[in-house]
Design a protein around this motif. Structure first.
Motif, PDB file in Angstrom:
ATOM      1  N   GLU A 202       0.830  -1.201  -0.109  1.00  0.00           N
ATOM      2  CA  GLU A 202       0.090  -0.151  -0.018  1.00  0.00           C
ATOM      3  C   GLU A 202       0.734   1.105  -0.065  1.00  0.00           C
ATOM      4  O   GLU A 202       1.927   1.348   0.733  1.00  0.00           O
ATOM      5  CB  GLU A 202      -0.828   0.181   1.312  1.00  0.00           C
ATOM      6  N   LEU A 203       0.534   2.334  -0.798  1.00  0.00           N
ATOM      7  CA  LEU A 203       1.292   3.520  -0.832  1.00  0.00           C
ATOM      8  C   LEU A 203       0.051   4.553  -1.169  1.00  0.00           C
ATOM      9  O   LEU A 203      -0.920   4.381  -1.598  1.00  0.00           O
ATOM     10  CB  LEU A 203       2.180   3.374  -1.943  1.00  0.00           C
ATOM     11  N   VAL A 204       0.670   5.890  -1.044  1.00  0.00           N
ATOM     12  CA  VAL A 204       0.239   6.937  -1.286  1.00  0.00           C
ATOM     13  C   VAL A 204       0.954   7.901  -2.185  1.00  0.00           C
ATOM     14  O   VAL A 204       2.119   7.687  -2.090  1.00  0.00           O
ATOM     15  CB  VAL A 204      -0.393   7.866   0.021  1.00  0.00           C
ATOM     16  N   ARG A 205       0.388   8.663  -2.962  1.00  0.00           N
ATOM     17  CA  ARG A 205       1.292   9.309  -4.161  1.00  0.00           C
ATOM     18  C   ARG A 205       0.926  10.833  -4.155  1.00  0.00           C
ATOM     19  O   ARG A 205      -0.317  11.290  -4.075  1.00  0.00           O
ATOM     20  CB  ARG A 205       0.879   8.755  -5.261  1.00  0.00           C
ATOM     21  N   ILE A 206       1.825  11.596  -4.199  1.00  0.00           N
ATOM     22  CA  ILE A 206       1.733  13.073  -4.458  1.00  0.00           C
ATOM     23  C   ILE A 206       2.539  13.516  -5.504  1.00  0.00           C
ATOM     24  O   ILE A 206       3.649  13.358  -5.471  1.00  0.00           O
ATOM     25  CB  ILE A 206       1.933  13.866  -3.044  1.00  0.00           C
ATOM     26  N   ASP A 207       1.741  14.140  -6.506  1.00  0.00           N
ATOM     27  CA  ASP A 207       2.513  14.610  -7.700  1.00  0.00           C
ATOM     28  C   ASP A 207       1.610  16.001  -8.065  1.00  0.00           C
ATOM     29  O   ASP A 207       0.856  16.549  -7.172  1.00  0.00           O
ATOM     30  CB  ASP A 207       2.683  13.786  -8.805  1.00  0.00           C
ATOM     31  N   GLY A 208       1.822  16.754  -9.146  1.00  0.00           N
ATOM     32  CA  GLY A 208       1.413  17.766  -9.525  1.00  0.00           C
ATOM     33  C   GLY A 208       0.107  17.787  -9.711  1.00  0.00           C
ATOM     34  O   GLY A 208      -0.632  18.846  -9.787  1.00  0.00           O
ATOM     35  N   ASN A 209      -0.578  16.544 -10.082  1.00  0.00           N
ATOM     36  CA  ASN A 209      -1.621  16.388 -10.249  1.00  0.00           C
ATOM     37  C   ASN A 209      -2.826  16.214  -8.958  1.00  0.00           C
ATOM     38  O   ASN A 209      -3.909  16.180  -9.100  1.00  0.00           O
ATOM     39  CB  ASN A 209      -2.163  15.246 -11.088  1.00  0.00           C
ATOM     40  N   THR A 210      -2.049  15.969  -7.801  1.00  0.00           N
ATOM     41  CA  THR A 210      -2.769  15.788  -6.698  1.00  0.00           C
ATOM     42  C   THR A 210      -3.342  17.150  -6.043  1.00  0.00           C
ATOM     43  O   THR A 210      -2.542  18.227  -5.984  1.00  0.00           O
ATOM     44  CB  THR A 210      -1.816  15.191  -5.594  1.00  0.00           C
ATOM     45  N   PRO A 211      -4.742  17.426  -5.849  1.00  0.00           N
ATOM     46  CA  PRO A 211      -5.279  18.745  -5.373  1.00  0.00           C
ATOM     47  C   PRO A 211      -4.546  19.073  -4.031  1.00  0.00           C
ATOM     48  O   PRO A 211      -4.560  18.291  -3.096  1.00  0.00           O
ATOM     49  CB  PRO A 211      -6.721  18.184  -5.054  1.00  0.00           C
ATOM     50  N   LYS A 212      -4.203  20.199  -4.022  1.00  0.00           N
ATOM     51  CA  LYS A 212      -3.736  20.924  -2.662  1.00  0.00           C
ATOM     52  C   LYS A 212      -4.436  20.419  -1.323  1.00  0.00           C
ATOM     53  O   LYS A 212      -3.869  20.174  -0.288  1.00  0.00           O
ATOM     54  CB  LYS A 212      -3.450  22.308  -2.742  1.00  0.00           C
ATOM     55  N   PHE A 218      -2.915  12.963   2.775  1.00  0.00           N
ATOM     56  CA  PHE A 218      -2.202  11.736   2.221  1.00  0.00           C
ATOM     57  C   PHE A 218      -0.986  11.839   3.109  1.00  0.00           C
ATOM     58  O   PHE A 218      -0.686  10.645   3.748  1.00  0.00           O
ATOM     59  CB  PHE A 218      -1.677  12.125   0.963  1.00  0.00           C
ATOM     60  N   VAL A 219      -0.495  12.983   3.615  1.00  0.00           N
ATOM     61  CA  VAL A 219       0.620  12.865   4.382  1.00  0.00           C
ATOM     62  C   VAL A 219       0.523  12.294   5.646  1.00  0.00           C
ATOM     63  O   VAL A 219       1.164  11.459   6.342  1.00  0.00           O
ATOM     64  CB  VAL A 219       1.377  14.224   4.524  1.00  0.00           C
ATOM     65  N   ASP A 220      -0.541  12.690   6.361  1.00  0.00           N
ATOM     66  CA  ASP A 220      -1.266  12.314   7.753  1.00  0.00           C
ATOM     67  C   ASP A 220      -1.425  10.756   7.640  1.00  0.00           C
ATOM     68  O   ASP A 220      -1.075  10.086   8.269  1.00  0.00           O
ATOM     69  CB  ASP A 220      -2.288  13.043   7.978  1.00  0.00           C
ATOM     70  N   GLN A 221      -2.011  10.339   6.493  1.00  0.00           N
ATOM     71  CA  GLN A 221      -2.241   8.845   6.409  1.00  0.00           C
ATOM     72  C   GLN A 221      -1.147   7.964   6.339  1.00  0.00           C
ATOM     73  O   GLN A 221      -1.108   6.841   6.971  1.00  0.00           O
ATOM     74  CB  GLN A 221      -3.225   8.738   4.920  1.00  0.00           C
ATOM     75  N   PHE A 222      -0.074   8.415   5.700  1.00  0.00           N
ATOM     76  CA  PHE A 222       1.202   7.913   5.481  1.00  0.00           C
ATOM     77  C   PHE A 222       1.870   7.660   6.948  1.00  0.00           C
ATOM     78  O   PHE A 222       2.328   6.726   7.228  1.00  0.00           O
ATOM     79  CB  PHE A 222       2.065   8.599   4.404  1.00  0.00           C
ATOM     80  N   GLN A 223       1.737   8.586   7.824  1.00  0.00           N
ATOM     81  CA  GLN A 223       2.567   8.760   9.064  1.00  0.00           C
ATOM     82  C   GLN A 223       1.484   7.904  10.007  1.00  0.00           C
ATOM     83  O   GLN A 223       2.219   7.412  10.907  1.00  0.00           O
ATOM     84  CB  GLN A 223       2.760  10.221   9.591  1.00  0.00           C
ATOM     85  N   ASN A 224       0.379   7.764   9.841  1.00  0.00           N
ATOM     86  CA  ASN A 224      -0.580   7.331  10.966  1.00  0.00           C
ATOM     87  C   ASN A 224      -0.928   6.125  10.544  1.00  0.00           C
ATOM     88  O   ASN A 224      -1.258   5.178  11.663  1.00  0.00           O
ATOM     89  CB  ASN A 224      -1.679   8.290  11.324  1.00  0.00           C
ATOM     90  N   ASP A 225      -1.049   5.665   9.234  1.00  0.00           N
ATOM     91  CA  ASP A 225      -1.616   4.164   8.725  1.00  0.00           C
ATOM     92  C   ASP A 225      -0.470   3.283   8.574  1.00  0.00           C
ATOM     93  O   ASP A 225       0.436   3.388   7.843  1.00  0.00           O
ATOM     94  CB  ASP A 225      -2.323   4.329   7.421  1.00  0.00           C
ATOM     95  N   SER A 226      -0.508   2.276   9.486  1.00  0.00           N
ATOM     96  CA  SER A 226       0.782   1.302   9.468  1.00  0.00           C
ATOM     97  C   SER A 226       0.593   0.306   8.162  1.00  0.00           C
ATOM     98  O   SER A 226       1.742  -0.393   7.691  1.00  0.00           O
ATOM     99  CB  SER A 226       0.491   0.284  10.858  1.00  0.00           C
ATOM    100  N   GLU A 227      -0.422   0.328   7.586  1.00  0.00           N
ATOM    101  CA  GLU A 227      -0.440  -0.292   6.472  1.00  0.00           C
ATOM    102  C   GLU A 227       0.023   0.287   4.899  1.00  0.00           C
ATOM    103  O   GLU A 227       0.319  -0.459   4.364  1.00  0.00           O
ATOM    104  CB  GLU A 227      -2.253  -0.834   5.873  1.00  0.00           C
ATOM    105  N   LEU A 228       0.098   1.659   5.303  1.00  0.00           N
ATOM    106  CA  LEU A 228       0.658   2.300   4.412  1.00  0.00           C
ATOM    107  C   LEU A 228       2.375   2.211   4.294  1.00  0.00           C
ATOM    108  O   LEU A 228       3.048   2.748   5.175  1.00  0.00           O
ATOM    109  CB  LEU A 228       0.460   3.667   4.326  1.00  0.00           C
ATOM    110  N   ARG A 229       3.113   1.391   3.222  1.00  0.00           N
ATOM    111  CA  ARG A 229       4.260   1.241   3.537  1.00  0.00           C
ATOM    112  C   ARG A 229       5.235   2.384   2.897  1.00  0.00           C
ATOM    113  O   ARG A 229       6.369   2.545   3.022  1.00  0.00           O
ATOM    114  CB  ARG A 229       4.734   0.120   3.106  1.00  0.00           C
TER     115      ARG A 229
END
Length: 236
Positions: A202-212, A218-229
């Motif tokens: 599992e991952l999250v992605r942030i690029d130029g197309n990601t709404p501000k 997404f950053v909070d999810q990555f930091q707090n969700d143990s499933e997001l590697r």
């Protein structure tokens, strides 16, 4: 915001990066916190003194940096209080370990890269010919630039397999480890994302197309969700 700060009896601005890249970016802060010293009308004076301002084809160019020691003295003697990590953290983070990892390049793409490098070199030699007209040189420079753009794209494409293999190795060594990946090429990001999904990572992605509005989520999810590697970030 500026008028509000100027009228306040006390104003504290907290940031980890007060000057993102250029001295001109400090002007609004100084205008807000030192209205008795700096005013809107001082912008040009400030730009000329600390940014080496000059008139360019697009107007006033304030991207430079001049008299930086003087500006630093003004900041530190008036409004800026700087605290390093060792001044405020009970436990310091471990030292950064920097490592350059060499990954294999796809053989076909590697051959194409070598061919294009020779072509670009040949054009460079041709441009030294004083007998060429301005139009001929302009045409060669355009061709040289196009080759450079192709090379830039191929350097990403050629390393996709090696990058994915290295990331899988890193993730498999520690199944609880989180990984932050920065990439230039969208094609590389797409390939990494596909590879991770096919391996149930599992991952999250942030690029130029990601709404501000969604980026911090997404950053909070990555930091707090143990499933997001992994978090995959664009740096262009």
């Amino acid at each position: 915001t500026v008028p509000l700060l100027q009228k306040a009896k006390r104003a504290i601005c907290l940031t980890g990066t007060p000057l993102l890249s250029r001295p001109i970016e400090s002007f609004t802060t100084l205008l807000s916190l030192l209205p008795e010293v700096f005013a809107e009308k001082d912008y040009r004076v400030f730009a000329e003194r600390y940014c080496g301002a000059k008139v360019g084809p697009l107007g006033l160019d304030v991207s430079g940096c001049t008299n930086s020691s003087e500006l630093k003295l003004i900041l530190e003697s008036t409004v800026m209080v700087r605290r390093l990590k060792e001044n405020v953290m009970d436990e310091m983070l471990p030292e950064k370990a920097r490592e350059i990892v060499l990954v294999p390049v796809d053989s076909e793409i590697n051959c194409e890269i070598k061919m294009l490098l020779r072509e670009r070199s040949d054009i460079g030699s041709m441009l030294k010919d004083n007998e060429l007209s301005m139009a001929e040189k302009a045409s060669l420079k355009i061709e040289q630039r196009n080759i450079s753009m192709k090379l830039w794209k191929l350097t990403g494409q050629g390393k996709i397999g090696g990058i994915v293999s290295h990331l899988m190795e890193v993730l498999s060594k520690d199944t609880e480890r989180k990984v932050v990946v920065f990439a230039h090429h969208l094609e590389v990001m797409d390939a990494i994302e596909r590879a991770m999904h096919s391996n149930q990572i599992e991952l999250v992605r942030i690029d130029g197309n990601t709404p501000k509005a969604k980026r911090q989520t997404f950053v909070d999810q990555f930091q707090n969700d143990s499933e997001l590697r992994m978090i995959l970030l664009s740096i262009t």
